[in-house]
Scaffold this active site. Structure first.
Site, mmCIF file in Angstrom:
data_model
loop_
_atom_site.group_PDB
_atom_site.id
_atom_site.type_symbol
_atom_site.label_atom_id
_atom_site.label_comp_id
_atom_site.label_asym_id
_atom_site.label_seq_id
_atom_site.Cartn_x
_atom_site.Cartn_y
_atom_site.Cartn_z
ATOM 1 N N GLU A 102 93.954 -94.990 47.984
ATOM 2 C CA GLU A 102 94.053 -93.442 48.079
ATOM 3 C C GLU A 102 92.900 -92.900 47.704
ATOM 4 O O GLU A 102 92.530 -92.128 46.455
ATOM 5 C CB GLU A 102 95.150 -92.791 47.211
ATOM 6 C CG GLU A 102 96.502 -93.181 47.857
ATOM 7 C CD GLU A 102 97.755 -92.316 47.331
ATOM 8 O OE1 GLU A 102 97.705 -91.826 46.221
ATOM 9 O OE2 GLU A 102 98.633 -92.012 47.885
ATOM 10 N N GLU A 137 102.796 -96.692 51.760
ATOM 11 C CA GLU A 137 103.726 -96.292 50.654
ATOM 12 C C GLU A 137 104.880 -95.451 51.263
ATOM 13 O O GLU A 137 104.581 -94.125 51.592
ATOM 14 C CB GLU A 137 103.140 -95.720 49.711
ATOM 15 C CG GLU A 137 102.008 -96.543 49.013
ATOM 16 C CD GLU A 137 101.365 -96.051 47.924
ATOM 17 O OE1 GLU A 137 101.504 -95.119 47.307
ATOM 18 O OE2 GLU A 137 100.178 -96.857 47.498
ATOM 19 N N HIS A 149 109.915 -93.581 38.435
ATOM 20 C CA HIS A 149 109.555 -93.733 39.846
ATOM 21 C C HIS A 149 110.501 -94.972 40.540
ATOM 22 O O HIS A 149 110.587 -95.734 40.063
ATOM 23 C CB HIS A 149 108.087 -93.953 40.288
ATOM 24 C CG HIS A 149 107.700 -93.771 41.508
ATOM 25 N ND1 HIS A 149 108.453 -94.519 42.761
ATOM 26 C CD2 HIS A 149 106.717 -93.218 42.267
ATOM 27 C CE1 HIS A 149 107.700 -94.174 43.638
ATOM 28 N NE2 HIS A 149 106.628 -93.207 43.691
ATOM 29 N N ARG A 198 93.475 -94.136 36.377
ATOM 30 C CA ARG A 198 92.860 -94.541 37.362
ATOM 31 C C ARG A 198 91.885 -93.741 37.994
ATOM 32 O O ARG A 198 91.658 -92.563 37.811
ATOM 33 C CB ARG A 198 93.988 -95.046 38.399
ATOM 34 C CG ARG A 198 95.097 -93.941 38.890
ATOM 35 C CD ARG A 198 95.782 -94.603 39.857
ATOM 36 N NE ARG A 198 96.810 -93.615 40.218
ATOM 37 C CZ ARG A 198 97.992 -93.694 41.062
ATOM 38 N NH1 ARG A 198 97.871 -95.159 41.458
ATOM 39 N NH2 ARG A 198 98.415 -92.730 41.463
ATOM 40 N N CYS A 210 82.624 -92.971 39.964
ATOM 41 C CA CYS A 210 81.993 -91.983 40.714
ATOM 42 C C CYS A 210 81.619 -92.454 41.906
ATOM 43 O O CYS A 210 80.977 -93.699 41.979
ATOM 44 C CB CYS A 210 80.781 -91.380 40.081
ATOM 45 S SG CYS A 210 79.731 -90.280 40.927
ATOM 46 N N TRP A 270 105.795 -87.709 40.113
ATOM 47 C CA TRP A 270 104.506 -87.065 39.576
ATOM 48 C C TRP A 270 104.643 -85.457 40.249
ATOM 49 O O TRP A 270 103.656 -84.651 40.120
ATOM 50 C CB TRP A 270 103.456 -87.789 40.426
ATOM 51 C CG TRP A 270 103.833 -88.057 41.979
ATOM 52 C CD1 TRP A 270 103.849 -89.295 42.202
ATOM 53 C CD2 TRP A 270 103.752 -87.258 43.070
ATOM 54 N NE1 TRP A 270 104.256 -89.486 43.559
ATOM 55 C CE2 TRP A 270 104.310 -88.322 44.011
ATOM 56 C CE3 TRP A 270 103.492 -85.980 43.396
ATOM 57 C CZ2 TRP A 270 104.365 -87.876 45.480
ATOM 58 C CZ3 TRP A 270 103.758 -85.557 44.904
ATOM 59 C CH2 TRP A 270 103.838 -86.736 45.752
ATOM 60 N N GLU A 283 104.612 -94.619 35.394
ATOM 61 C CA GLU A 283 105.478 -94.287 36.523
ATOM 62 C C GLU A 283 106.908 -94.994 36.436
ATOM 63 O O GLU A 283 107.674 -95.349 37.132
ATOM 64 C CB GLU A 283 105.124 -95.201 37.785
ATOM 65 C CG GLU A 283 103.879 -94.514 38.235
ATOM 66 C CD GLU A 283 103.229 -94.797 39.565
ATOM 67 O OE1 GLU A 283 103.461 -95.775 40.187
ATOM 68 O OE2 GLU A 283 102.148 -94.092 40.233
ATOM 69 N N GLN A 284 107.457 -94.918 35.128
ATOM 70 C CA GLN A 284 108.590 -95.470 34.675
ATOM 71 C C GLN A 284 109.723 -94.817 35.765
ATOM 72 O O GLN A 284 110.960 -95.164 35.740
ATOM 73 C CB GLN A 284 108.949 -95.164 33.113
ATOM 74 C CG GLN A 284 107.947 -96.106 32.395
ATOM 75 C CD GLN A 284 108.067 -95.813 30.816
ATOM 76 O OE1 GLN A 284 109.386 -95.747 30.192
ATOM 77 N NE2 GLN A 284 107.339 -96.104 30.167
HETATM 78 C C1 GAL Z 1 100.649 -93.061 45.400
HETATM 79 C C2 GAL Z 1 99.799 -94.248 44.905
HETATM 80 C C3 GAL Z 1 100.793 -95.131 44.168
HETATM 81 C C4 GAL Z 1 101.700 -94.771 43.234
HETATM 82 C C5 GAL Z 1 102.566 -93.637 44.019
HETATM 83 C C6 GAL Z 1 103.724 -93.110 43.202
HETATM 84 O O1 GAL Z 1 99.770 -91.899 45.203
HETATM 85 O O2 GAL Z 1 99.059 -94.717 45.692
HETATM 86 O O3 GAL Z 1 99.913 -96.275 43.509
HETATM 87 O O4 GAL Z 1 101.085 -94.100 42.187
HETATM 88 O O5 GAL Z 1 101.819 -92.665 44.375
HETATM 89 O O6 GAL Z 1 104.440 -92.279 44.136
#
Ligand code: GAL
Length: 653
Positions: A146, A317, A368, A107, A111, A325, A365-366
């Site tokens: 973001e 969020e 998460h 993602r 630019c 991550w 993101e499995q």
């Molecule tokens: C954020 C992002 C989300 C998701 C999340 C996971 O940085 O906006 O789309 O990826 O992290 O923690």
């Protein structure tokens, strides 16, 4: 956008069979959720091929949520341009400073400078606003997602190069003026035309800091312009809707105050455990707070984003459990999901929205967590959100964040200048600001983090962390300020063009502070300089300045007898980077002298006021007695505050 304090969730209807949506919406309402953000990555489903719009599914999803009384925050999908668009316009991809194209497959592959891509964004956002701008279920819009995540603000593409040359021409008018401003006579770097100027990368050794700082400014301006393309389109079609963006943790690559000029509410994405894993360098602290997050990091961002949002902010969020991550993805201590949410509200948030409704069983993101597991069983966070929503009902209308008497001035440009010519490897603007914030907060204070345009009149104490370039208007505001001012080293040490000022540092603040800086040095933490203050010995731990005192009193001296702290009337100047102990002692004294009441807090206990309520949070490591901290009727919590728990008192009027 929202009620005074709303709970929200991030939801991806396009990831789940439509047969689940109605039940999802019902359960959201039942758990106390009233706001749902959707759509921000769904471009490939909204427009599967150029010009073929498929908005009906989104319309049905919004209808389903609306039917349960949920207000939708509609994300524009521009953080994830689809493959067909990238293939049609491959030069829209960003380029890293290593010269490599940042390709499709995750993602944020665009630019900011690419005008064609901006047009595509205007088109898709305009179509969405046309379709949903009057939908009663939509309450707000989130632009993109973001900005700057994955290091995407600065791009070294051809579009950025051409855009930068134009920007420079508009700023300087003639190339001679640019040569002068950048000091290009040095090393024969003079240009004879704007077309000769390259982006500041790929040179043999360090490029000119004036060049780099201008590229930082240019890149920040592109984010602002990119965002404005979208806000203009949305405002034209949905004039009553609020517009927001979700900012990040310690992100400094664009000027968030400037972006907010075109927005209504600042929101940010709060990942306390991911953040402590990524940002904390002290391994002991990292392990003490591994399951709770740093006791000040969330609060700092609440106060910063409330500042950028001119009083209006929220969390878009909120971490619900392990993320995917960080290097290590720890689970949260039970209670923290509720605590983080309530802490946001205590700082004045209008919205705390959890990421995400249900854990995704596929793609990146499995790992998460969400409020629900992939099999749709409620996860622990679900129940904590339920509890938070009961707490909120009990508190009713909380009013706005209590006014602070102490402010820290925050500047993105200061950060760019210090980054581009740090002079000491360990000199970090963010570290300095965050340590200052923590030292003040340990005194039980409510704090504002403000930009250079803020009205300072209501503050008893203002801390100005290192700000190399002090614009004239801000220098005048500081001179007019009637409270106590503490200026930290390196302030006023550069002009706007990144030159040393004619009168040396602190430049425009020379009269106010009554000093002149004649020399600076940086050093490793191990070779700290002792400082005697308040009959004790502290340290400058990375930076020291030698000053000539013109018209100030010397309040403290370093171990070699040089002035360490000076004061002229109400304006103090610290000539080095204080260690934590010195910061705490000095701030404590300044705050008390300024007439502000303090209350020393133990390790991970923190407080914040909103309306008539005072909130207490325990990040650990030990339980504490609530009565040691809170006066008034306890309306949430008991006598003892366990780690991961909260207490709220209603203060007598
Ligand atoms: C954020 C992002 C989300 C998701 C999340 C996971 O940085 O906006 O789309 O990826 O992290 O923690």
């Amino acid at each position: 956008m929202v009620a005074a304090a709303a709970i929200g969730v991030c939801y991806y209807p396009e990831h789940w069979p439509e047969s689940m949506w109605a039940d999802d919406a019902r359960r959201m309402r039942e758990v106390g959720i009233t706001r749902v953000r959707i759509g921000e990555f769904s471009w490939s489903r909204l427009e599967p091929e150029a010009g073929r719009y498929e908005f009906d599914w989104l319309s049905r999803a919004i209808d389903t949520l609306h039917a349960e009384g949920l207000g939708v925050i509609l994300g524009t999908p521009t953080a994830t341009p689809p493959k067909w668009l990238v293939d049609a316009m491959p030069d829209m991809l960003a380029v890293g400073d290593d010269g490599r194209v940042r390709s499709f497959g995750s993602r944020r592959h665009y630019c900011f400078s690419h005008i064609g891509y901006r047009r595509e964004c205007a088109r898709i956002v305009s179509e969405l606003a046309k379709r949903f701008g009057a939908h009663p279920g939509v309450v707000a819009w989130q632009t993109d997602n973001e900005y700057g995540c994955h290091d995407t603000v600065r791009s070294y593409s051809q579009s950025a190069l051409l855009g930068f040359r134009h920007w420079l021409q508009a700023r300087y008018g003639t190339v001679a003026a640019l040569n002068e401003a950048w000091g290009n006579v040095f090393w024969s770097m003079e240009y004879s035309s704007f077309n000769e100027i390259e982006l500041p990368s790929g040179a043999v050794t360090e490029t000119n800091p004036s060049h780099r700082v201008d590229f930082d400014r240019y890149s920040s301006d592109q984010v602002i312009a990119f965002n404005k393309v979208q806000t203009d389109v949305i405002r034209a079609r949905a004039p009553t809707h609020q517009i927001l963006h979700n900012f990040m943790t310690f992100h400094v690559d664009f000027d968030h105050f400037a972006v907010m000029d075109d927005m209504d509410i600042a929101t940010w994405d709060s990942y306390p455990l991911g953040s402590i894993d990524v940002f904390e360098r002290d391994l002991v602290r990292k392990s003490i707070y591994a399951r709770t997050g740093d006791p000040d990091l969330q609060a700092f961002h609440h106060d910063l984003y409330r500042g950028t949002g001119r009083g209006r902010f929220g969390i878009m969020e909120q971490q619900p459990g392990p993320v995917n991550w960080a290097q290590y993805n720890t689970d949260a201590k039970p209670g923290m999901i509720r605590l983080w949410g309530m802490e946001g509200f205590a700082h004045g948030a209008e919205l705390v929205s959890y990421f995400r409704w249900r854990q995704a069983p596929f793609a990146q993101e499995q790992f998460h967590a969400g409020l629900n597991m992939p099999d749709n069983t409620p996860d622990r966070a679900f129940f904590e959100v339920e509890e938070l929503s009961r707490d909120l009902k009990m508190l009713g209308d909380m009013g706005t964040a209590a006014p602070a008497r102490v402010a820290i001035v925050y500047s993105y440009e200061a950060q760019w200048m210090l980054r581009e010519q740090p002079q000491g490897r360990n000199f970090s603007y963010i570290d300095q600001v965050f340590s200052a914030y923590r030292s003040l907060r340990e005194l039980g204070l409510d704090i504002d983090v403000v930009g250079t345009n803020a009205d300072l009149a209501s503050y008893a104490l203002v801390i100005l962390p290192s700000m190399p370039y002090v614009p004239d208007a801000f220098a005048s505001a500081l001179k007019a300020f009637q409270g106590t001012l503490l200026v930290m080293p390196r302030t006023g040490s550069r002009t706007r063009s990144h030159h040393i000022p004619d009168n040396l540092a602190p430049g425009p603040l020379a009269d106010l502070l009554g000093i002149k800086v004649t020399r600076v040095e940086s050093f490793r933490v191990g070779s700290a300089v002792p400082v005697t203050y308040d009959n004790e010995t502290f340290r400058f731990d990375r930076w020291r300045e030698f000053v000539e005192v013109k018209s100030a009193d010397v309040i403290a001296r370093d171990g070699d007898g040089h002035p360490a702290l000076t004061r002229k009337v109400r304006a103090c100047y610290l000539t080095g980077s204080p260690d934590r102990a010195l910061m705490e002692r000095l701030f404590g004294r300044l705050v008390r002298e300024a007439g502000v009441e303090t209350q020393i807090l133990s390790a991970g206990v923190r407080m914040r006021g909103r309306g008539r309520y005072r909130f207490l949070f325990n990040y650990g490591p030990d339980p504490v007695e609530v009565s040691d901290y809170l006066k008034g009727d306890i309306v949430v919590g008991g006598k003892r505050l366990e780690v991961g728990d909260i207490a709220v008192a209603r203060e007598a009027r």
